[in-house]
Write a protein that holds these residues in place. Structure first.
Motif, PDB file in Angstrom:
ATOM      1  N   UNK A 107     -46.956  24.827  36.101  1.00  0.00           N
ATOM      2  CA  UNK A 107     -47.097  26.273  36.231  1.00  0.00           C
ATOM      3  C   UNK A 107     -45.703  26.829  36.507  1.00  0.00           C
ATOM      4  N   UNK A 108     -45.100  27.434  35.472  1.00  0.00           N
ATOM      5  CA  UNK A 108     -43.696  27.832  35.580  1.00  0.00           C
ATOM      6  C   UNK A 108     -43.481  28.861  36.683  1.00  0.00           C
ATOM      7  N   UNK A 109     -44.411  29.788  36.846  1.00  0.00           N
ATOM      8  CA  UNK A 109     -44.253  30.797  37.891  1.00  0.00           C
ATOM      9  C   UNK A 109     -44.238  30.159  39.270  1.00  0.00           C
ATOM     10  N   UNK A 110     -45.149  29.213  39.494  1.00  0.00           N
ATOM     11  CA  UNK A 110     -45.188  28.529  40.798  1.00  0.00           C
ATOM     12  C   UNK A 110     -43.910  27.728  41.013  1.00  0.00           C
ATOM     13  N   UNK A 111     -43.392  27.067  39.959  1.00  0.00           N
ATOM     14  CA  UNK A 111     -42.163  26.292  40.103  1.00  0.00           C
ATOM     15  C   UNK A 111     -40.981  27.195  40.446  1.00  0.00           C
ATOM     16  N   UNK A 112     -40.906  28.357  39.789  1.00  0.00           N
ATOM     17  CA  UNK A 112     -39.816  29.297  40.076  1.00  0.00           C
ATOM     18  C   UNK A 112     -39.918  29.804  41.510  1.00  0.00           C
ATOM     19  N   UNK A 113     -41.126  30.179  41.937  1.00  0.00           N
ATOM     20  CA  UNK A 113     -41.309  30.658  43.306  1.00  0.00           C
ATOM     21  C   UNK A 113     -40.902  29.582  44.318  1.00  0.00           C
ATOM     22  N   UNK A 114     -41.266  28.327  44.030  1.00  0.00           N
ATOM     23  CA  UNK A 114     -40.903  27.241  44.944  1.00  0.00           C
ATOM     24  C   UNK A 114     -39.387  27.063  45.013  1.00  0.00           C
TER      25      UNK A 114
ATOM     26  N   UNK B 139     -40.322  37.502  37.753  1.00  0.00           N
ATOM     27  CA  UNK B 139     -41.217  38.101  36.749  1.00  0.00           C
ATOM     28  C   UNK B 139     -41.467  37.061  35.659  1.00  0.00           C
ATOM     29  N   UNK B 140     -42.396  36.184  35.910  1.00  0.00           N
ATOM     30  CA  UNK B 140     -42.687  35.099  34.966  1.00  0.00           C
ATOM     31  C   UNK B 140     -44.111  35.264  34.456  1.00  0.00           C
ATOM     32  N   UNK B 141     -44.257  35.340  33.157  1.00  0.00           N
ATOM     33  CA  UNK B 141     -45.592  35.460  32.545  1.00  0.00           C
ATOM     34  C   UNK B 141     -45.630  34.547  31.321  1.00  0.00           C
ATOM     35  N   UNK B 142     -45.781  33.265  31.576  1.00  0.00           N
ATOM     36  CA  UNK B 142     -45.843  32.277  30.499  1.00  0.00           C
ATOM     37  C   UNK B 142     -47.047  31.376  30.719  1.00  0.00           C
ATOM     38  N   UNK B 143     -47.567  30.816  29.650  1.00  0.00           N
ATOM     39  CA  UNK B 143     -48.626  29.817  29.837  1.00  0.00           C
ATOM     40  C   UNK B 143     -48.042  28.545  30.443  1.00  0.00           C
TER      41      UNK B 143
END
Length: 497
Positions: free
Chosen positions: A343-350, A369-373
């Motif tokens: 989950x790219x958004x979760x990885x970026x947040x981490x 601002x990540x909106x990717x599958x």
């Protein structure tokens, strides 16, 4: 000769124009011929009506005259029945004929004369019949023998015959004109049909030829693509083997360099330790300014040797850092990538949470601002890429403004995953945009510690993940790093196999 796209478009447009002109010509000519036919039909209709009215009037006059003559010869009332039936219809018949001939100015005067003759003839017949009914047959016959009634009747008959002849001639001419118009319409329809058939046939031939050429070109492109894919795969394997050789060489070289470097560092420590006994020995001798050897020895032990040892230590430390950097990159290149669902958004947040406190110390902020599958990629490589870019954004901040970092993620139409890391730091000059990705190269003021391997390491990892990294920078606004990675690393791994 092959048909180009422009040639096909021009030819199609020309055929469409020809077909349109042919259609306009057919429609316009058809409308014109139909109007002419209608005009001729109206003319024939008017001629037939005039002829019928003239024949009817002539028959009425003849019937009235015959009935008058029969009564005068026999004095039998039965002969007056036709007269009584037709006498009241003569004037209306004349008025009808006069109305029908109004469009023809040449008939005005003859029709006026006929009106007068009809009044005269009707008056003459009424007079003779009245005299006969009163018993004065001789006077009635005398009136008839004057031939005035016959002359009037002959004049009217001649005019009516002329009207009938003219009507017949107009009818004949109108019918012939209609036949001519129908023949012309038939010819125009045949010519137009031939033109349209030619246009449609030409368009069909052009489309078939162009389609055939497209199919041929597509087949050639597919063949070339297959050959190209094979060549690219072969070149990729060659590059991978060469890269592995380079990485092994770098590892061996750096590993072999470390041994003499360790020796240098060890002997430097021994030299530094040897300064103690030397200084103690020099201190045990009394100062004698007249002894140049003693003075030089004291200066060497107190200044020259410590300075030289310091230079050696700083150089070996720097060399050790470079060797470690090369080893790190070499190990990263040889590390086996492990594709997993991320989950790219979760990885970026981490990743951001690990540096958010450093940003907060400057009253700054990080926006995600990540909106990717979900992607299938190597988690460690992605974390290292983002970590390096965030560390650079913090290290190379602009001294006059709080840190502001924005991380945006999106998926392009071709499936690639794009990550933009935007900062408002001090930026990178245009001439260094490519150099910063080279090993041991740095840009701008070197007031921040580092060996110049971070962005080189990021580029290697991005390319290992099936993508690349680029930047756009302006010293007044900051830097934007754009990282692209493949959405599924497993497909790349299969192509390598």
């Amino acid at each position: 000769m092959p048909i180009s796209s422009k040639g096909f478009a021009r030819s199609s447009l020309a055929l469409i124009i020809v077909g349109l002109l042919a259609l306009i010509g057919i429609v316009g000519t058809t409308i014109w011929l139909v109007e002419r036919n209608r005009a001729h039909f109206d003319e024939v209709t008017e001629a037939r009506a005039a002829r019928t009215a003239a024949v009817d009037l002539r028959n009425l006059l003849q019937s009235a005259q015959s009935s008058q003559r029969g009564y005068l010869l026999t004095l039998d009332d039965r002969y007056l029945e036709p007269y009584r039936e037709v006498v009241d219809r003569i004037v209306p018949a004349y008025e009808l004929l006069d109305q029908l001939l109004l469009p023809y100015p040449e008939a005005e005067q003859p029709m006026a004369q006929m009106g007068t003759d009809i009044e005269t003839k009707l008056a003459e017949m009424d007079r003779t019949l009245d005299l006969a009914r009163q018993g004065d047959l001789q006077s009635a016959l005398g009136l008839v023998r004057t031939d005035q009634g016959e002359i009037t009747m002959e004049r009217m008959r001649t005019l009516l015959d002329a009207i009938v002849f003219a009507a017949d001639e107009r009818t004949f001419n109108g019918v012939m004109e209609q036949r001519g118009a129908v023949g012309a319409l038939r010819i125009i329809a045949i010519i137009g049909a031939l033109v349209i058939i030619a246009v449609v046939g030409g368009a069909a031939w052009l489309v078939l030829r162009y389609t055939r050429e497209i199919d041929t070109a597509r087949a050639e492109v597919e063949t070339l693509n297959r050959d190209l894919e094979a060549r690219v795969g072969e070149r990729t394997r060659d590059l991978m083997r060469a890269n592995e050789e380079v990485q092994r060489f770098a590892y061996i070289v750096t590993h072999d360099l470390r041994a003499p470097l360790v020796n240098i560092m060890g002997f430097t420590s021994e030299l530094e330790a040897s300064l103690g006994p030397i200084n103690a020995l020099l201190e045990s001798h009394p100062d004698n300014p007249d002894d140049p050897i003693l003075v030089e020895a004291r200066q060497t032990a107190a200044d020259d040797l410590p300075e030289a040892i310091g230079f050696i230590r700083s150089s070996t430390k720097k060399m050790d850092g470079l060797i470690n950097a090369i080893l790190k990159i070499s190990r990263e290149g040889r590390r086996e990538l492990r594709a997993e669902r991320i989950d790219l958004e979760a990885l970026v947040e981490s990743t951001v949470s690990a540096v958010r406190h450093q940003v907060a110390q400057t009253d700054g902020d990080v926006v995600v601002k990540v909106s990717t599958p979900p992607v299938f990629s190597d988690r460690l490589a992605l974390e290292q890429i983002l970590g390096n870019l965030l560390d650079n954004a913090i290290k190379y901040r602009h001294p006059e403004r709080p840190i502001a970092i924005t991380i945006e993620g999106r998926q392009e139409r071709d499936g690639r995953i794009v990550i933009d890391v935007v900062d408002n730091g001090r930026g990178i000059s245009a001439e260094d945009h490519d150099r910063v990705f080279e090993l041991f190269r740095r840009s701008g003021n070197q007031n921040v510690p580092g060996e110049g391997i971070g962005l080189a390491h990021v580029r290697i990892m991005a390319r290992n993940l099936g993508g690349d990294i680029q930047l756009q920078s302006n010293p007044d606004h900051g830097t934007t790093f754009t990282v692209t990675v493949a959405p599924d690393l497993r497909a790349i791994a299969k192509s390598k196999d």
